[in-house]
Write an enzyme that holds these catalytic residues in place. Structure first.
Site: not given
Length: 269
Positions: A150, A159, A155, A142, A186
């Site tokens: 973010n 990404d 965002h 994770d 994530e």
């Protein structure tokens, strides 16, 4: 006769005649197109045989028959066109089905296996490991403090971080052996067939170091880095399903998060 034969059929006709004259074939048989008075090319069949009247090997006369086969040839050509069209459509359907299958099992952002595919593969690998008595481990990774990425950089930058971590995971695992999937925003699952706890833990440590060392250029002026926490779980006799293995890997992941992040924690299932 060759002046009214279709140019493409002349070599075929000459070969058929020569084969019969030289004794290669007992009977002369050929199909070719003849130009009609209207200028159209019409298909004919020509069958025959050189007859020997005096018992010598020298042919004295040729007896045969020629008849119009244009309707049959037209139907054959039409059938060939239909079959070719069907083959093209079948290929298109196969490609579309393959695309749909890929969309159904792949994560659109990273190209990794999605959660559904990861669960299917995990179930299969657990049953295989139990049946063969092989080791099996699972990593749940994770990205640490991903929400801050973010919230701070947007965002799109998030990404890019996800894709960078996904690429690092793929580079660190065994090609064509281990399975990497994205099972959450994530969060990644890495299935390690024939890997005991020591092997899985070592790979997880290397993966943590590789992710921490990477730099992601999200714009000309911004270069970001990130870390990951990893939970490791290994299959034992008490574990009979991938779901059980996943629960234990999740527990280990929470231990890693609570231990300060950017680290590996593990337990046997």
């Amino acid at each position: 006769i060759f002046t009214i034969i279709h140019p493409d059929d002349i070599p075929v006709l000459k070969t058929a005649i020569n084969d019969h004259l030289t004794g290669v074939t007992a009977q002369y048989r050929c199909e070719f197109r003849i130009r009609a008075k209207s200028g159209a090319w019409v298909w004919y069949a020509n069958y025959g045989k050189i007859m020997d009247r005096d018992g010598s090997n020298r042919g004295q006369r040729f007896i045969g028959v020629t008849f119009n086969i244009d309707d049959r040839k037209c139907k054959e050509d039409e059938m060939e066109r239909i079959n070719r069209k069907l083959a093209e459509q079948n290929l298109l359907l196969e490609n579309m089905n393959a695309m749909l299958q890929s969309l159904a099992t792949s994560d659109p952002l990273t190209g990794l296996a999605n959660r559904r595919k990861s669960m299917e593969v995990g179930d299969t690998e657990v049953q295989r490991a139990i049946r063969l008595g092989h080791p099996l481990s699972l990593l749940i990774a994770d990205i640490d403090l991903f929400k801050q990425v973010n919230d701070t950089w947007g965002h799109l930058s998030g990404d890019m971080i996800i894709c960078a971590v996904a690429d690092t995971c793929v580079q660190c695992v065994r090609s064509n052996v281990d399975i990497v999937g994205r099972i959450g925003g994530e969060e990644f699952a890495i299935i390690l067939p024939q890997a005991d706890h020591a092997i899985a833990n070592g790979l997880a440590e290397r993966l943590c170091e590789a992710v921490a060392a990477q730099r992601v250029m999200v714009s000309d002026a911004v270069i970001l880095s990130c870390t990951i926490s990893i939970g490791v779980a290994t299959l034992t006799a008490s574990c009979t399903s991938f779901k059980h293995l996943l629960i234990n890997a999740d527990k280990a992941l929470y231990l890693a998060k609570n231990s300060g992040r950017n680290c590996v924690r593990g337990e046997c299932a």
